[in-house]
Design a protein around this motif. Sequence first.
Motif, PDB file in Angstrom:
ATOM      1  N   VAL A   1       0.835  -1.209   0.000  1.00 39.01           N
ATOM      2  CA  VAL A   1       0.000   0.000   0.000  1.00 39.01           C
ATOM      3  C   VAL A   1       0.869   1.259   0.000  1.00 39.01           C
ATOM      4  CG1 VAL A   1      -1.679   1.309   1.365  1.00 39.01           C
ATOM      5  CG2 VAL A   1      -1.968  -1.146   1.061  1.00 39.01           C
ATOM      6  N   LEU A   2       1.928   1.277   0.795  1.00 40.04           N
ATOM      7  CA  LEU A   2       2.824   2.435   0.847  1.00 40.04           C
ATOM      8  C   LEU A   2       3.383   2.746  -0.541  1.00 40.04           C
ATOM      9  CD1 LEU A   2       4.665   4.513   2.421  1.00 40.04           C
ATOM     10  CD2 LEU A   2       6.345   2.668   2.470  1.00 40.04           C
ATOM     11  N   THR A   3       3.883   1.738  -1.228  1.00 40.55           N
ATOM     12  CA  THR A   3       4.490   1.954  -2.532  1.00 40.55           C
ATOM     13  C   THR A   3       3.445   2.365  -3.570  1.00 40.55           C
ATOM     14  OG1 THR A   3       6.161   0.307  -1.953  1.00 40.55           O
ATOM     15  CG2 THR A   3       6.007   0.923  -4.261  1.00 40.55           C
ATOM     16  N   LEU A   4       2.266   1.748  -3.520  1.00 38.37           N
ATOM     17  CA  LEU A   4       1.216   2.162  -4.452  1.00 38.37           C
ATOM     18  C   LEU A   4       0.808   3.618  -4.224  1.00 38.37           C
ATOM     19  CD1 LEU A   4      -1.300  -0.785  -4.880  1.00 38.37           C
ATOM     20  CD2 LEU A   4       0.239   0.192  -6.562  1.00 38.37           C
ATOM     21  N   LEU A   5       0.733   4.031  -2.969  1.00 40.50           N
ATOM     22  CA  LEU A   5       0.378   5.426  -2.682  1.00 40.50           C
ATOM     23  C   LEU A   5       1.462   6.395  -3.162  1.00 40.50           C
ATOM     24  CD1 LEU A   5      -1.277   5.108   0.832  1.00 40.50           C
ATOM     25  CD2 LEU A   5      -2.404   5.602  -1.353  1.00 40.50           C
TER      26      LEU A   5
ATOM     27  N   ALA B   1       3.797  -4.139  -5.593  1.00 37.81           N
ATOM     28  CA  ALA B   1       3.193  -2.858  -5.965  1.00 37.81           C
ATOM     29  C   ALA B   1       3.683  -2.397  -7.332  1.00 37.81           C
ATOM     30  CB  ALA B   1       3.501  -1.800  -4.900  1.00 37.81           C
ATOM     31  N   VAL B   2       4.969  -2.527  -7.577  1.00 36.20           N
ATOM     32  CA  VAL B   2       5.520  -2.130  -8.880  1.00 36.20           C
ATOM     33  C   VAL B   2       4.959  -3.041  -9.979  1.00 36.20           C
ATOM     34  CG1 VAL B   2       7.645  -1.964 -10.239  1.00 36.20           C
ATOM     35  CG2 VAL B   2       7.581  -1.080  -7.909  1.00 36.20           C
ATOM     36  N   PHE B   3       4.840  -4.322  -9.702  1.00 36.96           N
ATOM     37  CA  PHE B   3       4.243  -5.240 -10.664  1.00 36.96           C
ATOM     38  C   PHE B   3       2.791  -4.849 -10.952  1.00 36.96           C
ATOM     39  CE2 PHE B   3       1.908  -9.188 -11.601  1.00 36.96           C
ATOM     40  CZ  PHE B   3       2.560  -9.559 -12.762  1.00 36.96           C
ATOM     41  N   SER B   4       2.051  -4.514  -9.920  1.00 35.38           N
ATOM     42  CA  SER B   4       0.661  -4.070 -10.103  1.00 35.38           C
ATOM     43  C   SER B   4       0.601  -2.800 -10.929  1.00 35.38           C
ATOM     44  CB  SER B   4      -0.007  -3.826  -8.755  1.00 35.38           C
ATOM     45  OG  SER B   4      -0.073  -4.998  -8.006  1.00 35.38           O
ATOM     46  N   TYR B   5       1.509  -1.880 -10.659  1.00 34.59           N
ATOM     47  CA  TYR B   5       1.551  -0.631 -11.419  1.00 34.59           C
ATOM     48  C   TYR B   5       1.785  -0.917 -12.902  1.00 34.59           C
ATOM     49  CZ  TYR B   5       3.401   3.648 -13.415  1.00 34.59           C
ATOM     50  OH  TYR B   5       3.634   4.713 -14.250  1.00 34.59           O
TER      51      TYR B   5
ATOM     52  N   ASP C   1      14.356  -8.245  11.967  1.00 35.68           N
ATOM     53  CA  ASP C   1      14.248  -9.561  11.366  1.00 35.68           C
ATOM     54  C   ASP C   1      14.484  -9.443   9.863  1.00 35.68           C
ATOM     55  OD1 ASP C   1      13.688 -12.211  10.872  1.00 35.68           O
ATOM     56  OD2 ASP C   1      11.529 -12.033  11.215  1.00 35.68           O
ATOM     57  N   TRP C   2      15.361 -10.309   9.343  1.00 44.02           N
ATOM     58  CA  TRP C   2      15.640 -10.295   7.916  1.00 44.02           C
ATOM     59  C   TRP C   2      14.402 -10.671   7.109  1.00 44.02           C
ATOM     60  CZ3 TRP C   2      19.551  -7.930   5.856  1.00 44.02           C
ATOM     61  CH2 TRP C   2      20.740  -7.794   6.572  1.00 44.02           C
ATOM     62  N   TRP C   3      13.587 -11.568   7.638  1.00 38.87           N
ATOM     63  CA  TRP C   3      12.376 -11.976   6.917  1.00 38.87           C
ATOM     64  C   TRP C   3      11.366 -10.829   6.832  1.00 38.87           C
ATOM     65  CZ3 TRP C   3      12.581 -15.635   3.664  1.00 38.87           C
ATOM     66  CH2 TRP C   3      13.425 -16.720   3.867  1.00 38.87           C
ATOM     67  N   ASP C   4      11.336  -9.974   7.855  1.00 34.18           N
ATOM     68  CA  ASP C   4      10.472  -8.799   7.779  1.00 34.18           C
ATOM     69  C   ASP C   4      10.931  -7.877   6.647  1.00 34.18           C
ATOM     70  OD1 ASP C   4       8.944  -9.682   9.866  1.00 34.18           O
ATOM     71  OD2 ASP C   4       9.772  -8.301  11.351  1.00 34.18           O
ATOM     72  N   LEU C   5      12.239  -7.683   6.544  1.00 33.29           N
ATOM     73  CA  LEU C   5      12.777  -6.854   5.465  1.00 33.29           C
ATOM     74  C   LEU C   5      12.487  -7.484   4.102  1.00 33.29           C
ATOM     75  CD1 LEU C   5      14.342  -4.368   4.556  1.00 33.29           C
ATOM     76  CD2 LEU C   5      16.454  -5.679   4.878  1.00 33.29           C
ATOM     77  N   PHE C   6      12.606  -8.804   4.023  1.00 33.66           N
ATOM     78  CA  PHE C   6      12.275  -9.496   2.779  1.00 33.66           C
ATOM     79  C   PHE C   6      10.811  -9.283   2.406  1.00 33.66           C
ATOM     80  CE2 PHE C   6      10.474 -13.286   0.739  1.00 33.66           C
ATOM     81  CZ  PHE C   6      11.166 -13.260  -0.453  1.00 33.66           C
ATOM     82  N   CYS C   7       9.916  -9.365   3.383  1.00 35.62           N
ATOM     83  CA  CYS C   7       8.492  -9.162   3.122  1.00 35.62           C
ATOM     84  C   CYS C   7       8.194  -7.711   2.759  1.00 35.62           C
ATOM     85  CB  CYS C   7       7.662  -9.615   4.318  1.00 35.62           C
ATOM     86  SG  CYS C   7       7.670 -11.408   4.508  1.00 35.62           S
ATOM     87  N   ASP C   8       8.940  -6.772   3.343  1.00 36.61           N
ATOM     88  CA  ASP C   8       8.804  -5.374   2.935  1.00 36.61           C
ATOM     89  C   ASP C   8       9.157  -5.217   1.456  1.00 36.61           C
ATOM     90  OD1 ASP C   8       8.269  -4.914   5.607  1.00 36.61           O
ATOM     91  OD2 ASP C   8      10.216  -4.012   6.041  1.00 36.61           O
ATOM     92  N   ALA C   9      10.290  -5.789   1.073  1.00 32.48           N
ATOM     93  CA  ALA C   9      10.729  -5.711  -0.326  1.00 32.48           C
ATOM     94  C   ALA C   9       9.766  -6.457  -1.253  1.00 32.48           C
ATOM     95  CB  ALA C   9      12.144  -6.276  -0.469  1.00 32.48           C
ATOM     96  N   LEU C  10       9.191  -7.551  -0.776  1.00 27.66           N
ATOM     97  CA  LEU C  10       8.203  -8.286  -1.565  1.00 27.66           C
ATOM     98  C   LEU C  10       6.954  -7.435  -1.806  1.00 27.66           C
ATOM     99  CD1 LEU C  10       7.391 -10.972  -2.892  1.00 27.66           C
ATOM    100  CD2 LEU C  10       6.450 -11.652  -0.683  1.00 27.66           C
ATOM    101  N   GLY C  11       6.513  -6.716  -0.782  1.00 26.23           N
ATOM    102  CA  GLY C  11       5.375  -5.813  -0.947  1.00 26.23           C
ATOM    103  C   GLY C  11       5.664  -4.708  -1.946  1.00 26.23           C
ATOM    104  N   VAL C  12       6.883  -4.183  -1.920  1.00 26.71           N
ATOM    105  CA  VAL C  12       7.297  -3.154  -2.883  1.00 26.71           C
ATOM    106  C   VAL C  12       7.282  -3.732  -4.296  1.00 26.71           C
ATOM    107  CG1 VAL C  12       9.224  -1.701  -3.619  1.00 26.71           C
ATOM    108  CG2 VAL C  12       8.648  -1.858  -1.194  1.00 26.71           C
TER     109      VAL C  12
ATOM    110  N   VAL D   1      11.257   2.646  -5.508  1.00 27.71           N
ATOM    111  CA  VAL D   1      11.575   1.315  -4.985  1.00 27.71           C
ATOM    112  C   VAL D   1      12.707   1.402  -3.966  1.00 27.71           C
ATOM    113  CG1 VAL D   1      12.591  -0.913  -5.619  1.00 27.71           C
ATOM    114  CG2 VAL D   1      10.719   0.028  -6.961  1.00 27.71           C
ATOM    115  N   LEU D   2      13.762   2.120  -4.309  1.00 26.81           N
ATOM    116  CA  LEU D   2      14.899   2.249  -3.380  1.00 26.81           C
ATOM    117  C   LEU D   2      14.485   2.947  -2.093  1.00 26.81           C
ATOM    118  CD1 LEU D   2      17.806   3.124  -5.837  1.00 26.81           C
ATOM    119  CD2 LEU D   2      17.366   0.961  -4.660  1.00 26.81           C
ATOM    120  N   PHE D   3      13.662   3.991  -2.199  1.00 26.59           N
ATOM    121  CA  PHE D   3      13.191   4.688  -1.002  1.00 26.59           C
ATOM    122  C   PHE D   3      12.379   3.751  -0.115  1.00 26.59           C
ATOM    123  CE2 PHE D   3       9.668   6.795   1.144  1.00 26.59           C
ATOM    124  CZ  PHE D   3      10.375   7.595   2.040  1.00 26.59           C
ATOM    125  N   SER D   4      11.458   3.003  -0.710  1.00 27.29           N
ATOM    126  CA  SER D   4      10.589   2.122   0.070  1.00 27.29           C
ATOM    127  C   SER D   4      11.382   1.014   0.755  1.00 27.29           C
ATOM    128  CB  SER D   4       9.501   1.524  -0.825  1.00 27.29           C
ATOM    129  OG  SER D   4       8.684   2.532  -1.349  1.00 27.29           O
TER     130      SER D   4
END
Length: 109
Positions: A28-32, A93-97, A79-90, A55-58
């Motif tokens: 949602v953050l990246t889409l916004l 969002a770019v794929f959706s865009y 947690d590294w997995w949290d960071l991975f999930c953050d990057a996955l969400g980004v 993408v780099l900012f997010s």
Amino acid sequence: MHMDSITADQPTFFEGFDKLVHTGLFYVLTLLILRGKLKQRAEHSLRFTTILKIVLFSVFFGALIELLQWKVFTYRSGDWWDLFCDALGVAMAVFSYFCLRWDKYAKVF
């Protein structure tokens, strides 16, 4: 709120719920941010360099949050997995865009 009060056996939470929240929030953050940049430019598409900056900012923002949880807050842990999930969400969002704006980018690919 201390995380000690939340246990895994509560019926509203399941294993991996935290990762799902990370992915969804950064999606949602990246889409916004993408939507805001489109409105600011008053154009129908964004340049690849602009998308790369978003993408780099997010991802940097997600890494900063995890670093703060690891080093600053005593009741949280990074947690590294949290960071991975953050990057996955980004990435989602770019794929959706790109899927929604495919007509503007089809000639590039």
